[in-house]
Design a protein around this motif. Structure first.
Motif, mmCIF file in Angstrom:
data_model
loop_
_atom_site.group_PDB
_atom_site.id
_atom_site.type_symbol
_atom_site.label_atom_id
_atom_site.label_comp_id
_atom_site.label_asym_id
_atom_site.label_seq_id
_atom_site.Cartn_x
_atom_site.Cartn_y
_atom_site.Cartn_z
ATOM 1 N N ARG A 272 0.824 -1.220 0.000
ATOM 2 C CA ARG A 272 0.000 0.000 0.000
ATOM 3 C C ARG A 272 0.850 1.258 0.000
ATOM 4 N N CYS A 273 0.241 2.340 -0.397
ATOM 5 C CA CYS A 273 0.980 3.593 -0.440
ATOM 6 C C CYS A 273 0.006 4.753 -0.365
ATOM 7 N N ASP A 274 0.488 5.866 0.168
ATOM 8 C CA ASP A 274 -0.354 7.068 0.226
ATOM 9 C C ASP A 274 -0.188 7.927 -1.025
ATOM 10 N N LEU A 275 0.684 7.509 -1.962
ATOM 11 C CA LEU A 275 0.812 8.215 -3.242
ATOM 12 C C LEU A 275 0.503 7.242 -4.390
ATOM 13 N N ARG A 276 0.448 7.749 -5.585
ATOM 14 C CA ARG A 276 0.173 6.922 -6.768
ATOM 15 C C ARG A 276 1.080 7.382 -7.912
ATOM 16 N N CYS A 277 2.403 7.246 -7.731
ATOM 17 C CA CYS A 277 3.324 7.754 -8.747
ATOM 18 C C CYS A 277 3.008 7.122 -10.108
ATOM 19 N N VAL A 278 3.074 7.947 -11.133
ATOM 20 C CA VAL A 278 2.555 7.529 -12.443
ATOM 21 C C VAL A 278 3.313 6.342 -13.039
ATOM 22 N N TYR A 279 4.619 6.219 -12.729
ATOM 23 C CA TYR A 279 5.421 5.132 -13.303
ATOM 24 C C TYR A 279 5.325 3.871 -12.451
ATOM 25 N N CYS A 280 4.770 4.006 -11.245
ATOM 26 C CA CYS A 280 4.789 2.896 -10.283
ATOM 27 C C CYS A 280 3.445 2.211 -10.183
ATOM 28 N N MET A 281 2.374 2.977 -10.113
ATOM 29 C CA MET A 281 1.057 2.387 -9.858
ATOM 30 C C MET A 281 0.032 2.937 -10.825
ATOM 31 N N GLY B 116 8.575 -0.750 -0.056
ATOM 32 C CA GLY B 116 7.164 -1.073 -0.234
ATOM 33 C C GLY B 116 6.777 -0.902 -1.690
ATOM 34 N N GLY B 117 5.590 -0.524 -1.856
ATOM 35 C CA GLY B 117 4.690 0.370 -1.183
ATOM 36 C C GLY B 117 5.451 1.375 -0.309
ATOM 37 N N GLU B 118 4.707 2.025 0.503
ATOM 38 C CA GLU B 118 5.348 2.987 1.395
ATOM 39 C C GLU B 118 5.516 2.332 2.764
ATOM 40 N N THR C 24 11.780 5.472 1.207
ATOM 41 C CA THR C 24 10.478 6.037 1.568
ATOM 42 C C THR C 24 10.141 7.208 0.658
ATOM 43 N N ASN C 25 8.851 7.509 0.573
ATOM 44 C CA ASN C 25 8.466 8.707 -0.181
ATOM 45 C C ASN C 25 8.518 9.953 0.711
ATOM 46 N N GLY C 26 8.854 9.780 1.967
ATOM 47 C CA GLY C 26 9.117 10.925 2.840
ATOM 48 C C GLY C 26 7.903 11.530 3.510
#
Ligand code: SAM
Ligand code: SF4
Length: 352
Positions: free
Chosen positions: A41-50, A87-89, A119-121
């Motif tokens: 899971r992640c709190d972002l949705r980077c365009v190249y990743c998800m 992760g994910g994050e 981490t995405n920070g």
């Protein structure tokens, strides 16, 4: 129901533990580095990743933090001396600090040389100090752009201030920060000079990464792909890039930016295959071990972890057996004729 002991027979750092036989793969590579994806899971949705509408794994399939720690400990007992949580994050997993503290206690002779995370920070203002006290000394933070609008577009949901605040909280806590940026055509390709200067000003290393064909995303990867060979020759017009023999044991080739004194790394799975020096394997949050980021062969550990009849010696044997199947390398290709992912799973599953 889990009936196996949660912290079984791990030698303490003070005990005289027998030296394990090193984990060697069939090509003579010594595997000493484990990446653990603690959540998909992640709190972002980077365009190249998800993709924007990701379906995440059901909870029952996810290893508990205790199971993750037990399996990580079996890797350490088999000779792994570096673990990176990803992760994910990783920092959105509930109670993740209990795992990080548990692994941090395994830093020392005969145990881990390094415990780190990517981490995405976004959660670092909350966790930076705790990470330092758990024994983490270096972290990688993903930041593809310094432009607030471009950041919001690249992450779909992100706010750049949150990540920047996290980065500076990490620095203030004493963590060495390396900035990871995926090179994206039309998104950040005109920003690298600014990012090098910014990293130089704040004492961060920078690592540029070629986008890899992993998992379906919304849109076309050929539109995003930017070869770093091109980027590097453009950068040389403005910066003096000096060769270094610095290595983190990973795929990045590092150079020193003479003007800033900081390092810049290039991870080039597409233009330069880094497999010959690969020392790592990747564990997903469901207990699947991928011996190669770009291949589908895997070893399953979840059923073993949940079987009361399986002890730690059997786990270690299964780890050795898996490493003995590590493939020679990946077959990533991005072009218009082959515009399918090389592997179906997303980077957030395997752990970048
Ligand atoms: N959420 C954390 C983060 O963003 O740093 C950790 C997980 S993320 C999957 C780890 C790294 O993989 C990030 O630096 C991200 O930019 C990178 N990444 C994700 N998808 C990628 C892709 N398709 N190609 C190259 N790098 C990718
Ligand atoms: Fe999340 Fe990291 Fe993937 Fe971005 S790169 S969507 S932050 S897992």
């Amino acid at each position: 129901m889990q009936t196996t002991p949660l912290r079984p027979q791990i030698p303490t750092m003070n005990a005289v533990a027998p030296q394990p036989a090193p984990l060697m793969d069939p090509f003579g590579r010594h595997v000493s580095y484990l990446r653990v994806s603690v959540t998909d899971r992640c709190d972002l949705r980077c365009v190249y990743c998800m993709a924007e509408d990701m379906t995440f794994l059901p909870k029952a399939e996810i290893l508990t933090l205790e199971e993750l720690e037990r399996l990580s400990a079996a890797f350490i007992a088999s000779g792994v001396d570096k673990i990176r949580l990803t992760g994910g994050e990783p920092l959105v997993r509930k109670n993740v600090m209990s795992l990080i503290r548990g692994l941090g206690q395994r830093i020392g002779p005969g145990g881990l040389r390094e415990l780190t995370l990517t981490t995405n920070g976004t959660q670092l203002t909350r966790y930076a100090e705790e990470l330092f006290s758990a024994g983490v000394r270096r972290i990688n933070v993903s930041l593809d752009t310094l432009d607030a609008d471009a950041f919001a577009a690249a992450t779909r949901w992100g706010k750049i201030e949150q990540t920047l605040d996290g980065i500076f909280a990490a620095k203030a806590a004493g963590l060495a920060v390396k900035i990871n940026a995926v090179a994206l055509k039309g998104v950040n390709e005109h920003e690298y000079d600014r990012m090098i200067a910014w990293c130089g000003e704040h004492g961060f290393d920078l690592c540029l990464i070629e986008t890899m064909p992993m998992g379906d995303i919304t849109g076309d990867r050929t539109d995003q792909y930017l070869p770093l060979s091109l980027v590097r020759s453009r950068l040389k017009q403005n910066w003096t890039l000096e060769d270094t023999d610095y290595s983190t044991g990973g795929p990045a080739r590092y150079m020193r930016v003479k003007e800033t004194g900081q390092r810049i790394g290039f991870i080039t799975p597409m233009t330069h295959n880094f497999c010959e020096s690969c020392n790592r394997v990747r564990l997903t949050c469901t207990g699947t071990l991928y011996m190669c980021l770009g291949q589908d062969d895997a070893a399953e550990f979840r059923a073993m972890l949940r079987d009361p009849g399986v002890d730690d010696a059997a786990l270690r044997q299964a780890i050795h057996d898996a490493i003995a199947r590590k493939p020679k390398g990946h077959d990533f290709v991005i072009d218009r004729r082959q515009n399918r992912p090389a592997v179906a799973r997303h980077m957030s599953v395997t752990g970048g």
